[in-house]
Scaffold this motif. Structure first.
Motif, PDB file in Angstrom:
ATOM      1  N   LEU A   1       0.710  -0.725  -0.406  1.00 36.31           N
ATOM      2  CA  LEU A   1       0.225  -0.260   0.356  1.00 36.31           C
ATOM      3  C   LEU A   1       0.806   1.268  -0.325  1.00 36.31           C
ATOM      4  CD1 LEU A   1      -2.510  -1.247   2.587  1.00 36.31           C
ATOM      5  CD2 LEU A   1      -2.847  -0.781   0.122  1.00 36.31           C
ATOM      6  N   LEU A   2       2.043   1.349   0.604  1.00 35.32           N
ATOM      7  CA  LEU A   2       2.734   2.504   0.616  1.00 35.32           C
ATOM      8  C   LEU A   2       3.601   2.702  -0.738  1.00 35.32           C
ATOM      9  CD1 LEU A   2       5.222   1.808   3.945  1.00 35.32           C
ATOM     10  CD2 LEU A   2       3.746   4.009   3.449  1.00 35.32           C
ATOM     11  N   TYR A   3       3.937   2.260  -0.964  1.00 37.76           N
ATOM     12  CA  TYR A   3       4.109   2.333  -2.148  1.00 37.76           C
ATOM     13  C   TYR A   3       3.420   2.456  -3.799  1.00 37.76           C
ATOM     14  CZ  TYR A   3       8.891   3.255  -0.485  1.00 37.76           C
ATOM     15  OH  TYR A   3       9.782   3.138   0.604  1.00 37.76           O
ATOM     16  N   ALA A   4       1.943   1.851  -4.019  1.00 41.20           N
ATOM     17  CA  ALA A   4       1.317   1.793  -4.902  1.00 41.20           C
ATOM     18  C   ALA A   4       1.262   2.289  -5.928  1.00 41.20           C
ATOM     19  CB  ALA A   4      -0.354   1.340  -4.142  1.00 41.20           C
ATOM     20  N   LYS A   5       1.237   3.967  -5.423  1.00 47.01           N
ATOM     21  CA  LYS A   5       1.373   5.270  -6.385  1.00 47.01           C
ATOM     22  C   LYS A   5       2.850   5.236  -6.638  1.00 47.01           C
ATOM     23  CE  LYS A   5      -1.777   7.667  -5.008  1.00 47.01           C
ATOM     24  NZ  LYS A   5      -2.517   8.732  -4.000  1.00 47.01           N
ATOM     25  N   ASP A   6       4.313   4.716  -6.823  1.00 49.09           N
ATOM     26  CA  ASP A   6       5.639   4.862  -7.441  1.00 49.09           C
ATOM     27  C   ASP A   6       5.561   3.907  -8.307  1.00 49.09           C
ATOM     28  OD1 ASP A   6       5.903   7.427  -5.115  1.00 49.09           O
ATOM     29  OD2 ASP A   6       5.020   5.865  -4.189  1.00 49.09           O
ATOM     30  N   ILE A   7       5.017   2.576  -7.698  1.00 46.53           N
ATOM     31  CA  ILE A   7       5.542   1.068  -9.040  1.00 46.53           C
ATOM     32  C   ILE A   7       5.563   1.719 -10.563  1.00 46.53           C
ATOM     33  CG2 ILE A   7       4.708  -1.693  -9.235  1.00 46.53           C
ATOM     34  CD1 ILE A   7       4.204  -2.150  -5.777  1.00 46.53           C
ATOM     35  N   PRO A   8       3.754   2.187 -10.274  1.00 43.57           N
ATOM     36  CA  PRO A   8       4.543   2.434 -11.596  1.00 43.57           C
ATOM     37  C   PRO A   8       4.851   2.564 -12.451  1.00 43.57           C
ATOM     38  CG  PRO A   8       1.877   2.615 -10.847  1.00 43.57           C
ATOM     39  CD  PRO A   8       2.452   1.858  -9.803  1.00 43.57           C
ATOM     40  N   GLN A   9       4.925   4.232 -11.812  1.00 44.19           N
ATOM     41  CA  GLN A   9       6.476   4.838 -12.146  1.00 44.19           C
ATOM     42  C   GLN A   9       7.946   3.880 -12.257  1.00 44.19           C
ATOM     43  OE1 GLN A   9       8.297   8.164  -9.962  1.00 44.19           O
ATOM     44  NE2 GLN A   9       9.064   8.601 -11.578  1.00 44.19           N
ATOM     45  N   TYR A  10       8.518   3.306 -11.596  1.00 43.81           N
ATOM     46  CA  TYR A  10       9.502   2.606 -11.582  1.00 43.81           C
ATOM     47  C   TYR A  10       9.531   1.278 -12.421  1.00 43.81           C
ATOM     48  CZ  TYR A  10       9.646   3.924  -6.491  1.00 43.81           C
ATOM     49  OH  TYR A  10       9.439   5.536  -5.506  1.00 43.81           O
ATOM     50  N   LYS A  11       8.111   0.667 -12.724  1.00 47.31           N
ATOM     51  CA  LYS A  11       7.781  -0.278 -13.783  1.00 47.31           C
ATOM     52  C   LYS A  11       7.790  -0.076 -15.008  1.00 47.31           C
ATOM     53  CE  LYS A  11       4.904  -3.400 -11.574  1.00 47.31           C
ATOM     54  NZ  LYS A  11       3.051  -4.378 -11.917  1.00 47.31           N
ATOM     55  N   GLU A  12       7.172   1.317 -15.194  1.00 41.55           N
ATOM     56  CA  GLU A  12       8.225   2.289 -16.696  1.00 41.55           C
ATOM     57  C   GLU A  12       9.790   2.237 -16.542  1.00 41.55           C
ATOM     58  OE1 GLU A  12       7.594   3.182 -20.688  1.00 41.55           O
ATOM     59  OE2 GLU A  12       6.569   2.728 -18.583  1.00 41.55           O
ATOM     60  N   TRP A  13      10.254   2.682 -16.114  1.00 44.74           N
ATOM     61  CA  TRP A  13      11.739   2.438 -15.353  1.00 44.74           C
ATOM     62  C   TRP A  13      12.498   1.241 -16.341  1.00 44.74           C
ATOM     63  CZ3 TRP A  13      12.983   5.870 -10.230  1.00 44.74           C
ATOM     64  CH2 TRP A  13      12.567   7.244 -10.748  1.00 44.74           C
ATOM     65  N   VAL A  14      12.182   0.047 -15.179  1.00 40.12           N
ATOM     66  CA  VAL A  14      12.739  -1.009 -15.305  1.00 40.12           C
ATOM     67  C   VAL A  14      12.489  -1.513 -17.036  1.00 40.12           C
ATOM     68  CG1 VAL A  14      12.179  -3.427 -15.642  1.00 40.12           C
ATOM     69  CG2 VAL A  14      11.883  -2.110 -12.778  1.00 40.12           C
ATOM     70  N   ARG A  15      10.937  -1.339 -17.121  1.00 40.93           N
ATOM     71  CA  ARG A  15      10.911  -1.728 -19.230  1.00 40.93           C
ATOM     72  C   ARG A  15      11.572  -0.311 -19.728  1.00 40.93           C
ATOM     73  NH1 ARG A  15       5.491  -1.901 -17.526  1.00 40.93           N
ATOM     74  NH2 ARG A  15       5.141   0.364 -17.440  1.00 40.93           N
ATOM     75  N   ARG A  16      12.017  -0.032 -19.750  1.00 41.59           N
ATOM     76  CA  ARG A  16      13.045   1.763 -20.084  1.00 41.59           C
ATOM     77  C   ARG A  16      14.181   0.904 -20.298  1.00 41.59           C
ATOM     78  NH1 ARG A  16      13.585   6.644 -17.949  1.00 41.59           N
ATOM     79  NH2 ARG A  16      15.046   5.425 -16.396  1.00 41.59           N
ATOM     80  N   TYR A  17      14.640   0.645 -19.169  1.00 38.62           N
ATOM     81  CA  TYR A  17      15.765  -0.505 -18.983  1.00 38.62           C
ATOM     82  C   TYR A  17      16.747  -0.966 -19.755  1.00 38.62           C
ATOM     83  CZ  TYR A  17      20.100  -2.144 -16.093  1.00 38.62           C
ATOM     84  OH  TYR A  17      21.366  -2.857 -15.784  1.00 38.62           O
ATOM     85  N   TYR A  18      15.304  -2.233 -19.608  1.00 43.14           N
ATOM     86  CA  TYR A  18      14.885  -3.361 -20.696  1.00 43.14           C
ATOM     87  C   TYR A  18      15.797  -3.216 -21.453  1.00 43.14           C
ATOM     88  CZ  TYR A  18      14.606  -6.443 -15.691  1.00 43.14           C
ATOM     89  OH  TYR A  18      14.187  -6.813 -14.954  1.00 43.14           O
ATOM     90  N   ASP A  19      14.222  -2.607 -22.282  1.00 45.80           N
ATOM     91  CA  ASP A  19      14.322  -1.901 -23.431  1.00 45.80           C
ATOM     92  C   ASP A  19      15.600  -1.507 -24.015  1.00 45.80           C
ATOM     93  OD1 ASP A  19      12.227  -2.716 -23.806  1.00 45.80           O
ATOM     94  OD2 ASP A  19      10.878  -1.270 -23.167  1.00 45.80           O
ATOM     95  N   ASP A  20      16.745  -0.319 -23.365  1.00 44.33           N
ATOM     96  CA  ASP A  20      17.629   0.429 -23.576  1.00 44.33           C
ATOM     97  C   ASP A  20      18.940  -0.785 -23.962  1.00 44.33           C
ATOM     98  OD1 ASP A  20      16.383   2.968 -23.880  1.00 44.33           O
ATOM     99  OD2 ASP A  20      17.352   3.644 -21.863  1.00 44.33           O
ATOM    100  N   ILE A  21      18.954  -1.997 -22.939  1.00 46.86           N
ATOM    101  CA  ILE A  21      20.183  -3.082 -23.657  1.00 46.86           C
ATOM    102  C   ILE A  21      19.787  -3.562 -24.508  1.00 46.86           C
ATOM    103  CG2 ILE A  21      20.779  -4.687 -21.537  1.00 46.86           C
ATOM    104  CD1 ILE A  21      20.407  -3.850 -19.507  1.00 46.86           C
TER     105      ILE A  21
END
Length: 658
Positions: free
Chosen positions: A566-586
């Motif tokens: 619950l604490l990080y529920a609003k932050d996780i979508p942004q973090y997921k976008e960072w991860v997708r971008r990171y994997y795509d860049d690699i």
């Protein structure tokens, strides 16, 4: 029948609407709570930033307290083991030295044979008695032995991972669970391989934001009451380590002089809480006065005592334990003394002294040549499982096997102590006498969690941004990460796997889970720091958020969802976008050729070739050969001439080393 179906559908829709309404109400409640604590977070963050600015200055001048490479790798390879044969001199009996060294040399040659090593690992993993601890130990010993041959180690790891992928695609298996748990030698080898190859990246890039996050958590936690025994704190990210009762407290400043056998320090101002135990006060004083000092050079807290000085003649040694029984409890219950117990005002003068030697023959003698042992976190035992919920806790007893002299008075099994969180009988007695301090409602707990989360948010973001970036500052992506991700992409294409979520999950289970989560949860693997149980609980919440960010599945929140989600529920979508971008860049980066990888592995081997004692590692690995020798030899005796030669060489090793 039609009417029954209609009724069932109507009930289902009603229940679904109720669930949606509950989730919506919960999210609205979270938004309201977040707005309520926003101002508090800003104030706390501003105060924390002041202290973190000073910390940045210390890092710029002295650097983060990184451990040396050998200590770092040992903590990853063999966690919890303070001394291991692979870093000790190898001293076999003199009369057997020649035969043992000859046998180890032959064994080393066998391990350089790819067929033998792969067969050895496979035979071990089918043994029923070869447990999880054995798998991790063998994987670590193999990586130690192959430290000087990282290119060969990489080839072995690729074969083992390819076999694991095939197993995960079996109809009875779930491919998304590949590398999720450490159930094979290969999975632990991958953790060790990444730890070796990403060490330089930690030193140059990711280490500083991780250390700053750790220090920010520690500073924020110590701004409020922390129960020395349970580890529960006012400021926490973990609901399990949150104090669920009101604790009166205030900051006080003490002027400290440190007097040793031949040293005297000028007065040093230290900020503490009046609810701190004497142990916690000593800990804060030592942290402040001996900043940037290696832990093995710090005075041990249990060797020190605090003397209150209120004049030229008036001096008082502050005791750890209140000698008087606790009202309403049995005679065996004692509480830890606090600064408030002694009525110490702001601005008091105290001295940090080495304890005077005692002549009680019942005390164990300290061996001056023994290994350094940290007492920064006292050890306790409990007669029943701890309950972190509510305002009470089972009484905790000090471990009677503790060798610390300051624990002597507590060696009796009848002495039980508490600090801030009162034992059940003490709380019941207080309530019956009119003290109606009741549990706070859950919204108040959540407010405290949100306040701590908001204060630390910037430091969490900085770390995640550093990790999920292919170009951060002057640091480039480690070649091992690109090579590993390309390997997983190729393996997926070979098997006709077109589901992008499966490959995404493999990557998340390999790098973030097997390496980064381990480092985030255990900064003491990388730095010369001591991690308290309260800080550990906060880091666990952040590590879980890190893994949730790498997941492809959406987490549906309910009223029963863990507070950490619950604490990080609003932050996780942004973090997921960072991860997708990171994997795509690699994926878009230029492929690493085998020649470039071999050159990088050769350089890594040359730098760290003498970190471990090869003979000791071979001798440790021989234990498993001896245990399963019959099956291993039989697997080699298959009619093939090359295999028979390997079997004969192995028999020679067994004869020489047995």
């Amino acid at each position: 029948a039609f009417i029954c179906v209609v009724i069932i559908v109507a009930c289902y829709q009603r229940k679904s609407k109720q669930n949606r309404d509950q989730v919506k109400a919960l999210q609205q409640q979270l938004s309201v709570l977040e707005s309520r604590v926003a101002s508090e977070c800003k104030e706390a963050f501003a105060e924390l930033q002041t202290e973190m600015t000073a910390l940045h200055g210390d890092i710029d001048s002295a650097g983060a307290p990184f451990l040396d490479y050998q200590t770092y790798t040992m903590r990853v390879l063999f966690p919890g083991c303070t001394r291991h044969p692979v870093v000790e001199p190898f001293n076999p009996p003199e009369e057997k030295r020649q035969s043992i060294e000859k046998g180890l040399k032959i064994l080393n040659g066998l391990l350089n044979d790819k067929y033998f090593l792969l067969n050895f690992i496979r035979r071990l993993e089918i043994q029923e008695s070869f447990g999880m601890r054995d798998r991790c130990n063998v994987a670590s010993l193999i990586m130690v032995i192959l430290q000087g041959r990282m290119g060969y180690a990489t080839d072995i790891l690729k074969v083992l991972l390819s076999e694991l992928i095939d197993k995960s695609l079996h109809p009875t298996s779930n491919p998304k669970l590949l590398m999720r748990r450490t159930e094979s030698v290969a999975e632990k080898m991958l953790t060790n391989w990444l730890s070796f190859l990403l060490h330089d990246f930690l030193l140059k890039c990711a280490g500083d934001p991780l250390f700053i996050l750790y220090k920010a958590i520690k500073i924020q936690v110590e701004k409020g009451p922390v129960d020395q025994i349970t580890g529960e704190a006012r400021y926490s990210l973990s609901e399990d380590k949150l104090i669920r009762q009101h604790i009166d407290h205030k900051f006080i400043h003490v002027s400290v002089v440190c007097i040793g056998s031949n040293t005297f320090s000028p007065p040093h101002c230290v900020r503490v809480l009046d609810c701190d135990s004497i142990y916690q006060c000593k800990e804060k004083i030592i942290d402040s006065m001996f900043k940037n000092t290696p832990s093995d050079q710090l005075p041990q807290i249990d060797d020190m005592e605090i003397e209150l000085r209120s004049g030229h003649q008036s001096r008082l040694i502050l005791a750890d334990i209140d000698p008087l029984p606790v009202r309403g409890a049995d005679s065996t219950t004692r509480r830890l003394c606090t600064l408030a117990y002694y009525g110490i005002p702001d601005g008091s003068k105290v001295a940090l002294l080495f304890k005077q030697p005692t002549f009680n023959t019942a005390l164990p003698q300290r061996n001056n040549t023994s290994e350094y042992v940290s007492f920064r976190q006292p050890r306790f035992i409990s007669s029943s499982p701890g309950d972190s919920c509510g305002s009470t806790t089972p009484i905790m007893s000090y471990n009677r096997e503790e060798n610390s002299p300051s624990r002597t008075a507590l060696r009796s099994p009848t002495i039980n102590v508490y600090h801030l969180v009162k034992p059940l009988e003490v709380t019941d007695a207080a309530r019956s006498s009119g003290d109606r301090t009741s549990k706070m409602v859950s919204e108040i707990y959540l407010t405290r969690l949100l306040s701590t989360k908001g204060t630390l948010q910037k430091f969490v973001d900085d770390l995640f941004d550093t990790i999920f970036s292919t170009t951060h500052k002057s640091c480039s992506l480690p070649i091992a990460v690109k090579y590993l991700f390309d390997f997983l992409d190729v393996e997926a294409r070979k098997r006709g796997i077109n589901d992008s979520e499966i490959v995404h999950t493999w990557k998340s289970n390999s790098l973030p889970l097997r390496f980064w989560v381990n480092i985030i949860k255990n900064p003491n693997f990388l730095f010369d720091v001591n991690k308290s149980q309260t800080v550990d609980s906060c880091l666990s919440v952040i590590a879980q958020t890190f893994m949730d960010s790498c997941s492809t599945s959406d987490h549906h929140l309910t009223k029963d969802s863990p507070s950490s989600k619950l604490l990080y529920a609003k932050d996780i979508p942004q973090y997921k976008e960072w991860v997708r971008r990171y994997y795509d860049d690699i994926a878009r980066m230029q492929t690493v050729s085998d020649q470039d990888m071999d050159a990088a592995m050769s350089e890594e081997s040359n730098i760290h070739i003498n970190e471990f004692n090869m003979k000791s590692a071979l001798n440790e690995l021989f234990f498993y050969i001896a245990r399963y020798k019959d099956d291993i030899v039989k697997s080699l005796d298959n009619g093939n001439q090359d295999s028979i030669k390997l079997a004969n060489r192995l028999l020679s090793v067994i004869n020489l080393l047995s």
